[in-house]
Write a protein that holds these residues in place. Structure first.
Motif, PDB file in Angstrom:
ATOM      1  N   UNK A  50      -8.872 -26.697  11.577  1.00 13.59           N
ATOM      2  CA  UNK A  50      -8.674 -26.338  13.075  1.00 13.59           C
ATOM      3  C   UNK A  50      -7.967 -27.549  13.806  1.00 13.59           C
ATOM      4  N   UNK A  51      -8.151 -28.677  13.086  1.00 16.99           N
ATOM      5  CA  UNK A  51      -7.578 -29.821  13.647  1.00 16.99           C
ATOM      6  C   UNK A  51      -8.441 -30.663  14.762  1.00 16.99           C
ATOM      7  N   UNK A  52      -9.781 -30.118  14.628  1.00  6.72           N
ATOM      8  CA  UNK A  52     -10.779 -30.922  15.459  1.00  6.72           C
ATOM      9  C   UNK A  52     -11.351 -32.178  15.013  1.00  6.72           C
ATOM     10  N   UNK A  53     -11.162 -32.208  13.456  1.00  7.50           N
ATOM     11  CA  UNK A  53     -11.679 -33.309  12.961  1.00  7.50           C
ATOM     12  C   UNK A  53     -10.468 -33.765  12.025  1.00  7.50           C
ATOM     13  N   UNK A  54     -10.159 -35.223  12.065  1.00  6.09           N
ATOM     14  CA  UNK A  54      -8.950 -35.662  11.265  1.00  6.09           C
ATOM     15  C   UNK A  54      -9.544 -35.734   9.796  1.00  6.09           C
ATOM     16  N   UNK A  72      -4.989 -28.996  17.597  1.00  4.00           N
ATOM     17  CA  UNK A  72      -5.175 -27.628  17.479  1.00  4.00           C
ATOM     18  C   UNK A  72      -4.502 -26.618  18.166  1.00  4.00           C
ATOM     19  N   UNK A  73      -4.014 -26.920  19.331  1.00  3.66           N
ATOM     20  CA  UNK A  73      -2.936 -26.148  19.934  1.00  3.66           C
ATOM     21  C   UNK A  73      -1.789 -25.617  19.228  1.00  3.66           C
ATOM     22  N   UNK A  77      -4.626 -21.799  15.926  1.00  2.00           N
ATOM     23  CA  UNK A  77      -5.938 -21.237  14.987  1.00  2.00           C
ATOM     24  C   UNK A  77      -6.735 -20.667  16.088  1.00  2.00           C
ATOM     25  N   UNK A  79     -11.161 -19.874  16.596  1.00  2.00           N
ATOM     26  CA  UNK A  79     -12.241 -20.054  15.976  1.00  2.00           C
ATOM     27  C   UNK A  79     -13.621 -19.590  16.562  1.00  2.00           C
TER      28      UNK A  79
END
Ligand SMILES: Nc1ncnc2c1ncn2[C@@H]1O[C@H](COP(=O)(O)OP(=O)(O)OP(=O)(O)O)[C@@H](O)[C@H]1O
Ligand SMILES: [Mg+2]
Lengths: 354, 271
Positions: A50-54, A72-73, A77, A79
Motif C-alpha cells: 500500500x505504501x504505508x511502510x517503506x 499510497x494515493x 490501492x 485496503x
C-alpha cells in the motif's frame, strides 16, 4: 488493474528482520493469499504494497513500474484494515463515500454508489449511524464497503472476516469470491485461518517468521506440503508426525511401530531416520478387526459427518478419523487402516519434503 | 453518619476556598464607597452600580477590553494553528528524534519570564513593536506553544495510527488527512488547549506591563493595576473591573465544561 511483483524485498524494524527476501509475483486479476501464524509479517507485507511502510531493501513493481517511491494515493490501492480503521466522526454513509469524495467524483454518483455498496453488504439500515454504534461484524462490513466502493488497481485485505460470526463469515466468503469474479481486480488477502485461505484463493503463500515456506495453489499445498511447517499448518485437524526408521532406500521402505510402509518420494533420505506425516483424514479407525494395527482410544470429538479420535498407537499419539456410527469411547480398542500412498516423508534435519 | 457528612463538608470547604475571593470581589463591586472597608464583607444595604459605570466613563476600559480580546484571540489562533501542525507531525508523520524535539520544545517554557523579559524588551524595541498588539501576540504565542504542542501531540497520538493510514489509502494528501480526519477527531483537545491558552494570555501581567505604555495596546490586568491614583486606591472600581474581566472566562468554562473534561481525560480510557 495490475500485477504485483516483489523483487528481493526485505523489511527491518530497527535491526529486527521482519520480512526476509520476498520474491514472488501476484498475477493480474489473481486472488492471492498470504497465510501464516500471528506475527509472521502478513500485515507488514500489505502495508508495503500500500505504501504505508517503506521497504528496507528490494523493489515492488505494479506491472513493470517500480512503486517504491509512490505515495499510497498515487498507488491507487484500496485496503481493509485489520482493526477496521473507520472514521469515528463520520456516519456509515460518509465513511463509504470518503474515498470517492477524495477522488472528486460528482455528488450524485457518490450517492448512487453508497446505496449500491450498502445494498451489497446489507448496510442499508445503518447508513445514518456512527461507527461506535455498530457491532464488530457491522464495522467490518463498513470497512469492506469503503474498499470496494472504488475500482482500484489492487485490493488489499487484512483479515477482513476475522470478527464475523461463523455463518456470516461463510456468507461473506462467498460474497468476496463473487465480487472478485465480477470485478477481476487483483486482490491480496491476508489471514491466519488456513481454511479461509484455501477456500478463497487461487494461490496461497504460507509464511513463517517473514519467510515464504511455499507458494502454490491451495490443493497443491495441501497435497504436497513442502516442509514440516506447511504440512502442520495447512489442513485441519493438523497432520500427525511420527518418527520412522528407513528399512530400504530404493524403493523407500519405512518402519513405524513395527508396521512397514511404502510411501512414494522424489528423492531418497540421506539418514536412516525420517519424519512421516499422515493427515488424520488418511487414517481410519474402526472397532472391526480389518487390519492388524491395534490402538487405544484416548478422546473423541464429534464433528458432524466425521468423528476425530485421539488415540495411542504404541508410544505414538495420533489423531485419526472414524465413522460416527462407530460410537467410539475412551478406552476402546480399535484397528487402524492407513491409505498407504498418502504418507508424506520429511527429512529430519531441515524438515524438507522428500 | 459522620462519614456521610464529611465528604460534602470537605467539598464545600474547597469550593468556598476557590470561590471566596471572587465572591468577595463581587460583593465589593456593588458597595457604595463609604461601606468599602467594612468587615466582614457582607452584602451592602444600598447596592450600587456606580463602580461599573465609573470604569467605563472615567477610564478607557472598552479599548482595554478590545486590546485584551484581540491579543488573547490572536494568540489562541496562532498557538493552535502552529501547535497542531507541529503536534500532527510529531505524532503521526515519520519524524526522527521526536522525544528529543519534544524535550527541546519543553525547555523553552522552563525559562522564568522575569529572566527573559529584558532581552525580549530589547528585541521588541528593535523591531519597533513596542506598545503594539503584535508585541504581546508574538510573545504569548512563543510561551504557549510548548504547552499546546505537548497537549496536542498526546491527543494526536491517542488517535489510532490505522485511522490516519486509512485516510492516506483513501486518497488524502497529508494536509487533507489533517483537516478532514485528524483535526475533527482531536476537537476536544483543541478546545481544551484553546481555552487554556486564551486564559493565559488574558491574565498575563509581566510582559503586558513591560511592552505596553499607552491604551493603544494596554491589556486588562495592566489597566487595572493603573487604577490607583496618587492619594487613593479605588477598591470599588478595581473590584468591578475584575468581575468584568473574569466573567467571559467563567462563561466560556461553563459553556465548554463537558468538552474540557472530555479533553483532559481523553486517551485515558479506550473507546
Ligand atoms: N512498527 C513496528 N515496529 C517494530 N516492530 C514491528 C512493527 N510493526 C510490526 N512489528 C513486528 O513485525 C512482526 C510482524 O508484524 P505483522 O503486524 O506484520 O504481523 P502479522 O502477521 O500481521 O500478525 P497478526 O496475524 O497478529 O496480525 C511482528 O513480530 C511485530 O512485532
Ligand atoms: Mg496483522
Amino acid at each position: 488493474m495490475a500485477s504485483i511483483r516483489f523483487e528481493k524485498v526485505f523489511k527491518n524494524f530497527k535491526n529486527l528482520g521482519v520480512i526476509k527476501s520476498l520474491d514472488l509475483t501476484v498475477d493480474d486479476g489473481e486472488f492471492f493469499t498470504f497465510v501464516g501464524p500471528s506475527g509472521c509479517g502478513k500485515s507488514t507485507i500489505l502495508n508495503m504494497i500500500a505504501g504505508l511502510e517503506p521497504v528496507t531493501g528490494g523493489t515492488i513493481y505494479f506491472d513493470d513500474a517500480p512503486v517504491n517511491e509512490l505515495t499510497p494515493r498515487e498507488r491507487d490501492v484500496a485496503m481493509v484494515f485489520q482493526s477496521y480503521a473507520l472514521y469515528p466522526h463520520m456516519s456509515v454513509a460518509e465513511n463509504l463515500a470518503f474515498p470517492l469524495k477524495m477522488k472528486k467524483q460528482p455528488k450524485d454518483l457518490i450517492e448512487a454508489e453508497v446505496v449500491r455498496v450498502a445494498a451489497l453488504l446489507g448496510l442499508e439500515a445503518l447508513l445514518g449511524r456512527r461507527p461506535k454504534e455498530l457491532s464488530g461484524g457491522q464495522r467490518q462490513r463498513v470497512a469492506l464497503g469503503r474498499a470496494v466502493i472504488r475500482k482500484p488497481e489492487v485490493f488489499l485485505m487484512d483479515e477482513p472476516l476475522s470478527n464475523l460470526d461463523a455463518r456470516l463469515r461463510v456468507e461473506m466468503r462467498a460474497e468476496l469470491k463473487r465480487l472478485h469474479r465480477q470485478l477481476k481486480i487483483t486482490t491480496v488477502y491476508v489471514t491466519h485461518d488456513q481454511a479461509e485461505a484455501m477456500g478463497l484463493s487461487e494461490r496461497i503463500a504460507v509464511l513463517k517468521e517473514g519467510e515464504v515456506q511455499q507458494c502454490a495453489a491451495p490443493h497443491e499445498v495441501y497435497a504436497r506440503p513442502g516442509n514440516i511447517f506447511v504440512a502442520g499448518f495447512i489442513g485441519s485437524p493438523s497432520m500427525n508426525f511420527i518418527d520412522a526408521q528407513v528399512r530400504g532406500k530404493d524403493p523407500l521402505k519405512l518402519e513405524i511401530n513395527g508396521v512397514e510402509f511404502n510411501p512414494v518420494v522424489e528423492r531418497s533420505p540421506e539418514s536412516d531416520y525420517v519424519t512421516a506425516g499422515i493427515r488424520p483424514e488418511d487414517i481410519i479407525a474402526s472397532k472391526k478387526e480389518t487390519t492388524p494395527v491395534e490402538a487405544l482410544v484416548d478422546l473423541t470429538e464429534v464433528e458432524g459427518p466425521v468423528t476425530w479420535v485421539n488415540l495411542r498407537w504404541g508410544n505414538a499419539a495420533l489423531r485419526v478419523k472414524a465413522a460416527p456410527e462407530e460410537h467410539l469411547k475412551p478406552g476402546d480398542k480399535v484397528f487402524l487402516k492407513f491409505s498407504g500412498e498418502k504418507i508424506h516423508v520429511f527429512d529430519r534435519e531441515a524438515g524438507l519434503r522428500l | 453518619m459522620m462519614r456521610k457528612l464529611a465528604f460534602p463538608a470537605v467539598l464545600l470547604l474547597v469550593a468556598l476556598y476557590c470561590t471566596g475571593p471572587v465572591l468577595w470581589q463581587a460583593v465589593t463591586s456593588v458597595k457604595p464607597d463609604p461601606e468599602l472597608t467594612s468587615l466582614p464583607p457582607v452584602l451592602p444595604e444600598h447596592p450600587t452600580l456606580s463602580h461599573y459605570i465609573s470604569i467605563f466613563t472615567r477610564h478607557p476600559f472598552l479599548k482595554v477590553i478590545l486590546n485584551s480580546t484581540v491579543v488573547a484571540g490572536a494568540t489562541t489562533v496562532l498557538a493552535l494553528l502552529l501547535g497542531s501542525f507541529a503536534a500532527f507531525g510529531l505524532a503521526k508523520l515519520r519524524v526522527r528524534y521526536t522525544s528529543l524535539i519534544l524535550g527541546f520544545v519543553l525547555s523553552v517554557s522552563m525559562f522564568p519570564p522575569i529572566a527573559t523579559v529584558s532581552p525580549l524588551y530589547l528585541i521588541i524595541r528593535a523591531l519597533g513593536l513596542r506598545d503594539t498588539w503584535w508585541a504581546l501576540i508574538v510573545t504569548y504565542t512563543t510561551f504557549s506553544l510548548p504547552f499546546s504542542i505537548w497537549v496536542l501531540t498526546n491527543f494526536f497520538r491517542s488517535i489510532p495510527d490505522e485511522i490516519y493510514l486509512a485516510s492516506k489509502v483513501d486518497g488524502c494528501t497529508p494536509l487533507q488527512s489533517f483537516f478532514r480526519v485528524m483535526l475533527p477527531l482531536a476537537a476536544p483537545g483543541i478546545f481544551t488547549t484553546a481555552l487554556l491558552v486564551f486564559i493565559f494570555s488574558w491574565n498575563e501581567f509581566l510582559f503586558a506591563l513591560t511592552f505596553t505604555s499607552t491604551t493603544a495596546s494596554r491589556t486588562i490586568p495592566v489597566a487595572i493595576a493603573m487604577f490607583p491614583g496618587l492619594h487613593e486606591v479605588p477598591w470599588g472600581d478595581i473590584a468591578a473591573a475584575s468581575i468584568v474581566v473574569i466573567s467571559p472566562l467563567i462563561l466560556l468554562v461553563f459553556a465548554f465544561q463537558r468538552r474540557i473534561i472530555e479533553g483532559l481525560t481523553a486517551g485515558a480510557v479506550k473507546g
